[in-house]
Design a protein around this motif. Structure first.
Motif, PDB file in Angstrom:
ATOM      1  N   LEU A   1       0.826  -1.215   0.000  1.00 34.52           N
ATOM      2  CA  LEU A   1       0.000   0.000   0.000  1.00 34.52           C
ATOM      3  C   LEU A   1       0.856   1.260   0.000  1.00 34.52           C
ATOM      4  O   LEU A   1       0.546   2.246  -0.681  1.00 34.52           O
ATOM      5  CB  LEU A   1      -0.939  -0.013   1.213  1.00 34.52           C
ATOM      6  N   ARG A   2       1.960   1.241   0.766  1.00 35.78           N
ATOM      7  CA  ARG A   2       2.831   2.413   0.817  1.00 35.78           C
ATOM      8  C   ARG A   2       3.525   2.676  -0.521  1.00 35.78           C
ATOM      9  O   ARG A   2       3.696   3.823  -0.923  1.00 35.78           O
ATOM     10  CB  ARG A   2       3.871   2.231   1.915  1.00 35.78           C
ATOM     11  N   VAL A   3       3.911   1.604  -1.210  1.00 33.80           N
ATOM     12  CA  VAL A   3       4.543   1.779  -2.523  1.00 33.80           C
ATOM     13  C   VAL A   3       3.554   2.404  -3.496  1.00 33.80           C
ATOM     14  O   VAL A   3       3.914   3.319  -4.254  1.00 33.80           O
ATOM     15  CB  VAL A   3       5.049   0.418  -3.057  1.00 33.80           C
ATOM     16  N   ARG A   4       2.300   1.929  -3.476  1.00 27.64           N
ATOM     17  CA  ARG A   4       1.290   2.542  -4.356  1.00 27.64           C
ATOM     18  C   ARG A   4       1.034   3.990  -3.974  1.00 27.64           C
ATOM     19  O   ARG A   4       0.807   4.845  -4.832  1.00 27.64           O
ATOM     20  CB  ARG A   4      -0.002   1.735  -4.264  1.00 27.64           C
ATOM     21  N   GLN A   5       1.105   4.279  -2.690  1.00 26.54           N
ATOM     22  CA  GLN A   5       0.821   5.637  -2.217  1.00 26.54           C
ATOM     23  C   GLN A   5       1.956   6.598  -2.532  1.00 26.54           C
ATOM     24  O   GLN A   5       1.723   7.727  -2.985  1.00 26.54           O
ATOM     25  CB  GLN A   5       0.567   5.593  -0.710  1.00 26.54           C
ATOM     26  N   VAL A   6       3.215   6.149  -2.325  1.00 25.50           N
ATOM     27  CA  VAL A   6       4.365   7.047  -2.476  1.00 25.50           C
ATOM     28  C   VAL A   6       4.869   7.079  -3.910  1.00 25.50           C
ATOM     29  O   VAL A   6       5.095   8.160  -4.478  1.00 25.50           O
ATOM     30  CB  VAL A   6       5.503   6.618  -1.518  1.00 25.50           C
ATOM     31  N   GLU A   7       5.060   5.897  -4.527  1.00 23.74           N
ATOM     32  CA  GLU A   7       5.641   5.842  -5.859  1.00 23.74           C
ATOM     33  C   GLU A   7       4.589   5.956  -6.953  1.00 23.74           C
ATOM     34  O   GLU A   7       4.830   6.590  -7.976  1.00 23.74           O
ATOM     35  CB  GLU A   7       6.427   4.540  -6.026  1.00 23.74           C
ATOM     36  N   GLY A   8       3.445   5.310  -6.736  1.00 22.10           N
ATOM     37  CA  GLY A   8       2.392   5.368  -7.738  1.00 22.10           C
ATOM     38  C   GLY A   8       1.525   6.601  -7.649  1.00 22.10           C
ATOM     39  O   GLY A   8       0.681   6.818  -8.523  1.00 22.10           O
ATOM     40  N   LYS A   9       1.694   7.406  -6.611  1.00 21.40           N
ATOM     41  CA  LYS A   9       0.902   8.636  -6.408  1.00 21.40           C
ATOM     42  C   LYS A   9      -0.598   8.342  -6.414  1.00 21.40           C
ATOM     43  O   LYS A   9      -1.410   9.147  -6.896  1.00 21.40           O
ATOM     44  CB  LYS A   9       1.231   9.676  -7.485  1.00 21.40           C
ATOM     45  N   GLU A  10      -0.970   7.179  -5.866  1.00 21.59           N
ATOM     46  CA  GLU A  10      -2.379   6.819  -5.814  1.00 21.59           C
ATOM     47  C   GLU A  10      -2.975   7.252  -4.472  1.00 21.59           C
ATOM     48  O   GLU A  10      -2.284   7.311  -3.462  1.00 21.59           O
ATOM     49  CB  GLU A  10      -2.549   5.305  -5.978  1.00 21.59           C
ATOM     50  N   ALA A  11      -4.277   7.526  -4.511  1.00 22.43           N
ATOM     51  CA  ALA A  11      -4.983   7.881  -3.273  1.00 22.43           C
ATOM     52  C   ALA A  11      -5.403   6.596  -2.572  1.00 22.43           C
ATOM     53  O   ALA A  11      -6.496   6.066  -2.789  1.00 22.43           O
ATOM     54  CB  ALA A  11      -6.200   8.751  -3.589  1.00 22.43           C
ATOM     55  N   VAL A  12      -4.519   6.089  -1.737  1.00 20.10           N
ATOM     56  CA  VAL A  12      -4.746   4.813  -1.058  1.00 20.10           C
ATOM     57  C   VAL A  12      -4.991   5.078   0.422  1.00 20.10           C
ATOM     58  O   VAL A  12      -4.233   5.804   1.067  1.00 20.10           O
ATOM     59  CB  VAL A  12      -3.530   3.876  -1.239  1.00 20.10           C
ATOM     60  N   ASP A  13      -6.076   4.503   0.948  1.00 24.77           N
ATOM     61  CA  ASP A  13      -6.363   4.608   2.380  1.00 24.77           C
ATOM     62  C   ASP A  13      -5.774   3.389   3.086  1.00 24.77           C
ATOM     63  O   ASP A  13      -6.128   2.250   2.771  1.00 24.77           O
ATOM     64  CB  ASP A  13      -7.876   4.677   2.624  1.00 24.77           C
ATOM     65  N   ILE A  14      -4.884   3.647   4.024  1.00 25.21           N
ATOM     66  CA  ILE A  14      -4.248   2.571   4.773  1.00 25.21           C
ATOM     67  C   ILE A  14      -4.920   2.467   6.132  1.00 25.21           C
ATOM     68  O   ILE A  14      -5.085   3.462   6.837  1.00 25.21           O
ATOM     69  CB  ILE A  14      -2.736   2.832   4.929  1.00 25.21           C
ATOM     70  N   ASP A  15      -5.322   1.271   6.484  1.00 23.64           N
ATOM     71  CA  ASP A  15      -5.994   1.018   7.755  1.00 23.64           C
ATOM     72  C   ASP A  15      -5.092   1.490   8.909  1.00 23.64           C
ATOM     73  O   ASP A  15      -3.938   1.058   9.018  1.00 23.64           O
ATOM     74  CB  ASP A  15      -6.268  -0.481   7.887  1.00 23.64           C
ATOM     75  N   PRO A  16      -5.580   2.379   9.764  1.00 20.34           N
ATOM     76  CA  PRO A  16      -4.765   2.837  10.903  1.00 20.34           C
ATOM     77  C   PRO A  16      -4.301   1.690  11.800  1.00 20.34           C
ATOM     78  O   PRO A  16      -3.234   1.766  12.409  1.00 20.34           O
ATOM     79  CB  PRO A  16      -5.700   3.785  11.658  1.00 20.34           C
ATOM     80  N   ARG A  17      -5.117   0.632  11.881  1.00 23.41           N
ATOM     81  CA  ARG A  17      -4.712  -0.503  12.709  1.00 23.41           C
ATOM     82  C   ARG A  17      -3.489  -1.196  12.114  1.00 23.41           C
ATOM     83  O   ARG A  17      -2.627  -1.698  12.838  1.00 23.41           O
ATOM     84  CB  ARG A  17      -5.878  -1.493  12.821  1.00 23.41           C
TER      85      ARG A  17
ATOM     86  N   VAL B   1      15.656  -0.463  10.201  1.00 27.29           N
ATOM     87  CA  VAL B   1      15.979   0.339   9.011  1.00 27.29           C
ATOM     88  C   VAL B   1      15.394  -0.325   7.767  1.00 27.29           C
ATOM     89  O   VAL B   1      14.833   0.342   6.881  1.00 27.29           O
ATOM     90  CB  VAL B   1      17.509   0.510   8.881  1.00 27.29           C
ATOM     91  N   GLY B   2      15.497  -1.664   7.698  1.00 29.37           N
ATOM     92  CA  GLY B   2      14.920  -2.363   6.555  1.00 29.37           C
ATOM     93  C   GLY B   2      13.421  -2.177   6.461  1.00 29.37           C
ATOM     94  O   GLY B   2      12.877  -1.931   5.377  1.00 29.37           O
ATOM     95  N   VAL B   3      12.734  -2.263   7.598  1.00 26.44           N
ATOM     96  CA  VAL B   3      11.280  -2.063   7.603  1.00 26.44           C
ATOM     97  C   VAL B   3      10.933  -0.632   7.211  1.00 26.44           C
ATOM     98  O   VAL B   3       9.994  -0.385   6.423  1.00 26.44           O
ATOM     99  CB  VAL B   3      10.702  -2.405   8.997  1.00 26.44           C
ATOM    100  N   ALA B   4      11.692   0.335   7.725  1.00 24.22           N
ATOM    101  CA  ALA B   4      11.408   1.739   7.409  1.00 24.22           C
ATOM    102  C   ALA B   4      11.602   2.023   5.922  1.00 24.22           C
ATOM    103  O   ALA B   4      10.801   2.740   5.305  1.00 24.22           O
ATOM    104  CB  ALA B   4      12.307   2.647   8.256  1.00 24.22           C
ATOM    105  N   LEU B   5      12.651   1.469   5.327  1.00 25.48           N
ATOM    106  CA  LEU B   5      12.892   1.710   3.904  1.00 25.48           C
ATOM    107  C   LEU B   5      11.859   0.989   3.044  1.00 25.48           C
ATOM    108  O   LEU B   5      11.371   1.553   2.052  1.00 25.48           O
ATOM    109  CB  LEU B   5      14.303   1.265   3.530  1.00 25.48           C
ATOM    110  N   GLU B   6      11.520  -0.243   3.405  1.00 24.67           N
ATOM    111  CA  GLU B   6      10.509  -0.959   2.640  1.00 24.67           C
ATOM    112  C   GLU B   6       9.152  -0.270   2.733  1.00 24.67           C
ATOM    113  O   GLU B   6       8.373  -0.267   1.785  1.00 24.67           O
ATOM    114  CB  GLU B   6      10.395  -2.402   3.140  1.00 24.67           C
ATOM    115  N   GLY B   7       8.859   0.300   3.909  1.00 20.08           N
ATOM    116  CA  GLY B   7       7.596   0.989   4.107  1.00 20.08           C
ATOM    117  C   GLY B   7       7.616   2.443   3.686  1.00 20.08           C
ATOM    118  O   GLY B   7       6.647   3.172   3.921  1.00 20.08           O
ATOM    119  N   ARG B   8       8.732   2.879   3.073  1.00 21.41           N
ATOM    120  CA  ARG B   8       8.863   4.280   2.591  1.00 21.41           C
ATOM    121  C   ARG B   8       8.608   5.282   3.711  1.00 21.41           C
ATOM    122  O   ARG B   8       7.980   6.319   3.507  1.00 21.41           O
ATOM    123  CB  ARG B   8       7.900   4.545   1.428  1.00 21.41           C
ATOM    124  N   ARG B   9       9.124   4.953   4.908  1.00 22.67           N
ATOM    125  CA  ARG B   9       8.912   5.798   6.078  1.00 22.67           C
ATOM    126  C   ARG B   9      10.214   6.531   6.413  1.00 22.67           C
ATOM    127  O   ARG B   9      11.009   6.088   7.244  1.00 22.67           O
ATOM    128  CB  ARG B   9       8.454   4.952   7.262  1.00 22.67           C
TER     129      ARG B   9
END
Length: 1039
Positions: free
Chosen positions: A117-133, A155-163
Motif C-alpha cells: 500500500l505504501r509503494v502505491r501511495q508514495v511511488e504510484g501517487k495513488e490515493a490509497v487509504d491505509i488502515d490505521p490498525r 531500518v529495513g522495515v522503514a525503507l521498505e515501508g517508505r517511512r
C-alpha cells in the motif's frame, strides 16, 4: 498439595456458553477458548459465526478478545487475509512480541500488505487509504526492534515501508550512528528499486551524515555525485582544502580519486567548473617531448617496412601522462601559494592526469603478459583466415591494455601486414587499446596513421587511427575532442567518418555537447550505411545516461532509413541514452518493443538492460524473459537473454539460476545469450555456479555458442587462482591448435586467451568502483562490445571495462612511499601464472603432426625394433646414466611433467626421438613423481606473505589484506579496503620517507616460475632494458 491443571478434552462446553445472555459467562468462555484455540480450532470453526457476532457487537466489552480467537481459527483454516483482518481488530490482544508461528506469520502478512500500500501511495501517487490498525502494528514492530537493539532490521522495515520519518528517528536513537548510516546506504544502493525514492533517501542520509560529530565527507560526496549535485561537492572540497589541517587536505584528495573512479566525466567537469580558478602561470615554452617524437619516427619506419599505414605499432612512453587542465580564469592574486599548490594537485586528480598516470606507471612496470602465448596462437592459426588473424591482434591488444608495450606487433610486421581493408582498420584501433591512457602523447603516438593535409593514406588506417585516439582518451577526451571534430568535418570518406564518429563519441562520452551532436547528426543524415552506424552509436555515447529528448529524433530517423546498419547503430545509441534512467525509459521501451522491425525490438531489449542495469528490477526481468521465449526473431531473443546479465549485475549469484533453463534451449541463439548473460553479470567473480554452467556449454554443438561460452568463462575466471583457471587455459590451447575446430569457436578461444591475461595480467573487468557504484564506462564498454556479433571492430570496446587491480598508496605530495602490506593467504593462491616455456610449445607442435595412413604399418614395425634396441642399450648403461646426467631442478621437472601430460591428451604412444624416456615410460613417471614429492617438501608454503605497494591485489585478495602492526602509513579514509588508490596519513611525519621505485612489483612469485622466467614477458622486458652482452673471446672450433 495443589491439584494439577487438567487439559480439557473438548471445547464443546465452552462453545455453548457463547450463546448465553450473561456477558460474564461469555467472557469466561472466550478467555478459556483463547487458551485452547490452537488445539480445538476445528471445533471452534463450527461456531465461528457466534464468535464473529460477538466481535461485531460494539457494546460487548470483550469484542477484541473474540476477534483474536476468530483470527486464530482463520489462520488454521488457511485464510490469512481474514486472519489478519481480525488480528488487527484484536488491538493490544494481538501481541507482536510473541514468538509463536501464528504471530510471526501474521506479522509478515501485515508488513507485506503495508509495504504494498505504501509503494502505491508514495511511488504510484495513488490515493490509497491505509488502515490505521495496520499502521499501528507496524509502529509497534519498529518500537520492538528499537527496544531489542535490532536497528538494522528496523531500518529495513522503514525503507521498505517508505517511512523516512521513522528512518530519521532510528538513526537518532542508534548508539552507533555512522555504522547504521552505512548500513542504510548499502541497502539504499542495492535494494531500493525506485529511483525517485532512492534519491530521497540519499538526501536524507546526507543531512544525517552532516549532523554527525565527525561527518564522513567521502560518503557524502559519493551520495551527492549520485544526485548530480556538483556545486555542493565543489563546496566540500574547497572547504577541506581551506581548513588548514593536513588530514582534511588528504581527505579532499581521496574524495577526488573516488569521484574519478566512478568515471562520470560530465559530473567531474561540473565540479571543476565550480572550484576556484587557478592563477595563470607565466607564459613559457613547454619542453620538447622527445619520447613521443622518437616513438612516432619508429612507428613511421615500421609502417614503411610493412607497407601499410594501419598495422605497425607506435612505441609508447613509459611515464605517466595526464589530460589538459581546464582553462584558468583571470589571475587570483589573493590566493596563497600553499592553496595554489593544493588546488593544482586537486585539479590534476579530477582531470584524470594523476590517477591515469599512476595506473599507467603500474601497468607498464608490472607487465607480466606472456608473449609465448601469442606466438603459439600465431603459429597455430592460418594468417589467411581473416577472422582468426584479427582475433589474434585483438588478443594482443587486450593482453597489453594500458601497458604501452607493443613488442609482439613490432616483431611480426610481415604477419601483421596481411591485415587488409577493415582488418587493417581494426588492427590500427588495437594500438589505441595498448596505449590507452596516454592523454598527452596519444596524438603523437598515432601521428603516422592520422589524416594529414596533403597526404593521402589508406582510409582504413586513418579511420582506425581516429577510433584508436578515442580509445586512448575515452572519458577524458577534452584535449583530443577538437581534433576529432575537425577530422570528422574535413573528411567525406565514410570509412574515415566511421572511425572519427566512434573516436569522438568515446572522447566526449556523456558530455551532452550540443555542437558535437549536430556534427554527428549531419553524418547520420548523409544516409551512408558505414558512417551512419558509427554516428548512431556515437550519439548514444555522447548523451549516455541523459535520457534526452533527442532519443525521439533518433527513433524517427530509424523509421525513415532503409539501411539495417544505421538502424542497428541507432538502436544501440538509444540504449546508451537510456543508461541508468530506470522507470523513465518505460515509454521508449513500449514504443520500440511494438515495432515491426526486429532490429528496433532488438534495441528495446538493450534499452531495458541498460536502463535497469544492476537494479535486479522484477518487472524488467519479467519483460526480458517474456521476449526471450515469445519473439519470432532470433536476434531479439538472443538480446533479451543477454540483457538479463545487465539487469542482474547487482546480484550476480542470481543470474546463473535464472538463465539455467534458457542455457538448455533448443535455440542456439538463446543458448549464446544465456552464456553471455552469465559472463556479463558474473565478470571477475569466479562464481562456482557460473563456471559450472559455462563449462557445460563449452562442448555445445553450435560453433557460436562455444564462442560465447569461451568469452563468458574468460570474463568470469579473470584473475582467479591459477589452479582454477589452468584447466580452462588447456582447453583454450586445444581449441586454438585444433585444425578441425570451426573458425568461430577458435575465434572465441583466441579472444578468451586475451581476456584472461588482460592488462599484462594486472587488469580485470571492474563493474563497480571502490565506493560500490557502477562504473558507467565499464558497463557501456561491455554493452557495445556485444555488438561484435555484427561488426567486429566494436570488440575493442571491451578495453573500456578493464581496470587495474592494484593498490597504490600516496602521501601528501601524491608520491608513492613504500607501503608494506600483509596478505593472510598462501602466496600461490594469488600469484601470477607461470610463463609458458618454449619447450611446452614445441611439445604441442609435435602433437599436431599427422602420420600418413600409407606408412603407418611400416612405421609401427620400425618403432618396435627401435624400442627393443634402445631398451637393451638402456639396460646396459643405466648406472652410467644415473651418474652422468645432471639432476633436473624440481620446478623444471614439474614443468616437464605438465608438458608431457598435456601432450598425452592428444597423442597415444611414444613419439619419435624420445629415446630411453619413451621406452621406459613407467620409470619416467616414477622419477617425475619423486621429483614432485621432493619439490612439495622443499617448497612448503607459508600461511601469509608480505608485499610492497604499488603491487597487484586481485579482487578476491582484498579481504585477506591488512596493514602490519605498527605501520607508519594508514589510509585517511576510515575503514577503506586496501585496494585502488589510497591517500595515506603519515603517523611519524618527522622521519625520512623511502619511496617505492617505479619498477617494484611487490607480488608473490608463482611456484616454478623461476625456472621458466626466461620465456616470460617480464624477462623479455628486462632483456630489452639491459645492455647488450659483450662478444665472446676468440677461440678455435675443433669438430
Amino acid at each position: 498439595m495443589a491439584a494439577a491443571a487438567v487439559m480439557p478434552s473438548s471445547a464443546a462446553g465452552l462453545l455453548t456458553l457463547l450463546d448465553d445472555e450473561n456477558d460474564e459467562l461469555k467472557h469466561y468462555a472466550l478467555v478459556h477458548l483463547n487458551k485452547v484455540v490452537h488445539e480445538f480450532w476445528f471445533q471452534i470453526a463450527s461456531y465461528i459465526g457466534s464468535v464473529e457476532a460477538l466481535y461485531e457487537d460494539d457494546e460487548f466489552k470483550d469484542r477484541e478478545l473474540a476477534a483474536l480467537i476468530a483470527s486464530k481459527v482463520f489462520y488454521h483454516l488457511g485464510e490469512l487475509d481474514s486472519a489478519l483482518t481480525y488480528a488487527l481488530g484484536a488491538g493490544t490482544h494481538f501481541n507482536v512480541d510473541e514468538q509463536s508461528e501464528y504471530v510471526q506469520t501474521l506479522i509478515a502478512r501485515c508488513l507485506d500488505q503495508y509495504f504494498e500500500l505504501r509503494v502505491r501511495q508514495v511511488e504510484g501517487k495513488e490515493a490509497v487509504d491505509i488502515d490505521p490498525r495496520l499502521v499501528a502494528v507496524v509502529e509497534r514492530m519498529l518500537d520492538r526492534c528499537c527496544a531489542h537493539g535490532q536497528f538494522e532490521q528496523a531500518v529495513g522495515v522503514a525503507l521498505e515501508g517508505r517511512r523516512l520519518d521513522r528512518l530519521q528517528a532510528l538513526v537518532a536513537a542508534a548508539p552507533d550512528q555512522p555504522a547504521l548510516l552505512g548500513y542504510a546506504l548499502r541497502v539504499c544502493q542495492r535494494l531500493v528499486v525506485n529511483k525517485d525514492f532512492r534519491q530521497q533517501v540519499l538526501r536524507l542520509l546526507i543531512r544525517l551524515y552532516e549532523e554527525c560529530e565527525q561527518p564522513d565527507y567521502v560518503v557524502i560526496c559519493q551520495c551527492l555525485m549520485f544526485l548530480d549535485d556538483a556545486p555542493e561537492v565543489a563546496k566540500i572540497l574547497n572547504k577541506l582544502l581551506s581548513s588548514g589541517r593536513e588530514d582534511d587536505v588528504l581527505l579532499a584528495y581521496q574524495i577526488a580519486f573516488d569521484l574519478v573512479d566512478n568515471e562520470l566525466q560530465s559530473f567531474i567537469i561540473k565540479v571543476q567548473e565550480q572550484l576556484p580558478k587557478l592563477p595563470e602561470p607565466p607564459a613559457a615554452e613547454p619542453p620538447a617531448a622527445a619520447a613521443p617524437a622518437a616513438a612516432a619516427d619508429g612507428a613511421a619506419d615500421a609502417a614503411d617496412a610493412m607497407d601499410t599505414d594501419a598495422a605497425a605499432p607506435a612505441a609508447a612512453a613509459a611515464d605517466a601522462n595526464g589530460g589538459p587542465a581546464p582553462a584558468a580564469a583571470a589571475a587570483v592574486p589573493e590566493m596563497a601559494p600553499e592553496m595554489v599548490e593544493k588546488l593544482s594537485k586537486l585539479r590534476d586528480i579530477l582531470s584524470g592526469k594523476t590517477p591515469i598516470g599512476l595506473n599507467l606507471e603500474f601497468l607498464y612496470h608490472n607487465n607480466k603478459a606472456d608473449l609465448q602465448i601469442l606466438k603459439n596462437i600465431k603459429g597455430a592459426v592460418d594468417a589467411r583466415v581473416s577472422v582468426a588473424h584479427s582475433a589474434t591482434i585483438l588478443a594482443n591488444a587486450l593482453m597489453h591494455t594500458g601497458t604501452s608495450i607493443d613488442t609482439f606487433l613490432r616483431e611480426n610486421l610481415e604477419w601483421l601486414s596481411r591485415a587488409t581493408n577493415w582488418a587493417k582498420f581494426s588492427a590500427t584501433a588495437g594500438l589505441g587499446v595498448i596505449h590507452r591512457g596516454q592523454l598527452q602523447q596519444g596524438k603523437a603516438l598515432m601521428a603516422p596513421y592520422l589524416p594529414r593535409d596533403g597526404h593521402t593514406g589508406s582510409p582504413y588506417s586513418e579511420g582506425g587511427a581516429l577510433y584508436a585516439l578515442g580509445l586512448i582518451t575515452a572519458n577524458h577526451g577534452a584535449g583530443t575532442q577538437p581534433f576529432l571534430t575537425e577530422s570528422l568535418r574535413a573528411s567525406g570518406n565514410p570509412i574515415i567518418q566511421h572511425g572519427a564518429c566512434l573516436g569522438l563519441g568515446l572522447a566526449a562520452l556523456g558530455t551532452n555537447d550540443e555542437e558535437v551532436f549536430e556534427d554527428l547528426k549531419n553524418v547520420l543524415y548523409t544516409d551512408d550505411a558505414v558512417a551512419g552506424e558509427a554516428a548512431g552509436i556515437a550519439m548514444g555515447l555522447l548523451c549516455c545516461g541523459s535520457g534526452s529528448d533527442k532519443a525521439q529524433e533518433m527513433l524517427a530517423y530509424a523509421h525513415d532509413t532503409q539501411h539495417e546498419k544505421i538502424i542497428r547503430g541507432l538502436a544501440m545509441g538509444l540504449a546508451l541514452i537510456s543508461y541508468g534512467i530506470e522507470e523513465a525509459a518505460d515509454t521508449l521501451v513500449e514504443q520500440m518493443a511494438r515495432e515491426q522491425d526486429p532490429i528496433l525490438r532488438y534495441g528495446a531489449m538493450y534499452v531495458i538492460g541498460l536502463a535497469y542495469r544492476g537494479t535486479g528490477n522484477n518487472a524488467a526481468v519479467q519483460k526480458l524473459l517474456h521476449y526471450a521465449v515469445s519473439d519470432v526473431a532470433d536476434d531479439v531473443r538472443r538480446a533479451a537473454v543477454l540483457c538479463l546479465g545487465f539487469v542482474l549485475m547487482g546480484a550476480p549469484e542470481q543470474c546463473p539460476k535464472i538463465v539455467a533453463l534458457l542455457a538448455e534451449s533448443f535455440n542456439p541463439h538463446v543458448r549464446y545469450g544465456a552464456a553471455m548473460a552469465v559472463g556479463l553479470a558474473c565478470a571477475g567473480t569466479g562464481l562456482r555456479e557460473a563456471v559450472s554452467l559455462l563449462e557445460a556449454m563449452l562442448g555445445d554443438g553450435t560453433d557460436f555458442v562455444r564462442q560465447g561460452a569461451c568469452i563468458a568463462l574468460a570474463l568470469v575466471l579473470a584473475q582467479q587462482p591459477e589452479a582454477v583457471v589452468e584447466p580452462f587455459r588447456k582447453r583454450l590451447t586445444k581449441s586454438i591448435t585444433d585444425k578441425h575446430e570451426e573458425v568461430m569457436a577458435r575465434m572465441g578461444s583466441i579472444m578468451a586467451a586475451g581476456i584472461l591475461d588482460a592488462g599484462g595480467r594486472n587488469a580485470s573487468v571492474a563493474l563497480r568502483s571502490g565506493s560500490g557504484y557502477f562504473r558507467r564506462t565499464s558497463v557501456v564498454g561491455l554493452a557495445v562490445f556485444t555488438g561484435y556479433w555484427y561488426w567486429y571492430p566494436l570488440s575493442y570496446f571491451l578495453s573500456l571495462s578493464l581496470a587495474p587491480t592494484a593498490v597504490i598508496g600516496l602521501d601528501s605530495q601524491l608520491r608513492a612511499p613504500k607501503l608494506e602490506l600483509v596478505c593472510n593467504a598462501r602466496p600461490s593462491l594469488f600469484a601470477y601464472p607461470p610463463p609458458v616455456t618454449t619447450e611446452t610449445s614445441k611439445e604441442v607442435a609435435k602433437v599436431e603432426k599427422a602420420v600418413l595412413s600409407t606408412t603407418a604399418k611400416a612405421r609401427e614395425r620400425q618403432k618396435k625394433k627401435d624400442a627393443e634396441k634402445q631398451k637393451e642399450e638402456a639396460a646396459g648403461k643405466a648406472a652410467g646414466m644415473d651418474v652422468d646426467e645432471p639432476a633436473k631442478p624440481p620446478a623444471a621437472a614439474a614443468d616437464a611433467t605438465a608438458a608431457a601430460a598435456a601432450a598425452g591428451d592428444s597423442s597415444s604412444g611414444p613419439k619419435e626421438g624420445d629415446g630411453a624416456a619413451a621406452a621406459g615410460g613407467a620409470a619416467g613417471d616414477d622419477k617425475a613423481a619423486d621429483a614432485a614429492g621432493k619439490d612439495k617438501e622443499k617448497e612448503k608454503e607459508p600461511a601469509s606473505f608480505t608485499v610492497t605497494a604499488p603491487c597487484r591485489v586481485v579482487p578476491h585478495q582484498v579481504k585477506h589484506m591488512a596493514l602490519p602492526a605498527g605501520s607508519r602509513w594508514v589510509p585517511v579514509k576510515r575503514g577503506a579496503p586496501l585496494s585502488g588508490i589510497l591517500v595515506l596519513r603519515d603517523l611519524t611525519p618527522g622521519e625520512p620517507v623511502e619511496y617505492a621505485s617505479s619498477g617494484t612489483t611487490g607480488g608473490p612469485a608463482a611456484p616454478g616460475a623461476a625456472a621458466a622466467a626466461g620465456a616470460g614477458a617480464a624477462g623479455q622486458q628486462q632483456q630489452q632494458q639491459e645492455p647488450e652482452a659483450a662478444p665472446p673471446a676468440p677461440f678455435e672450433f675443433a669438430p
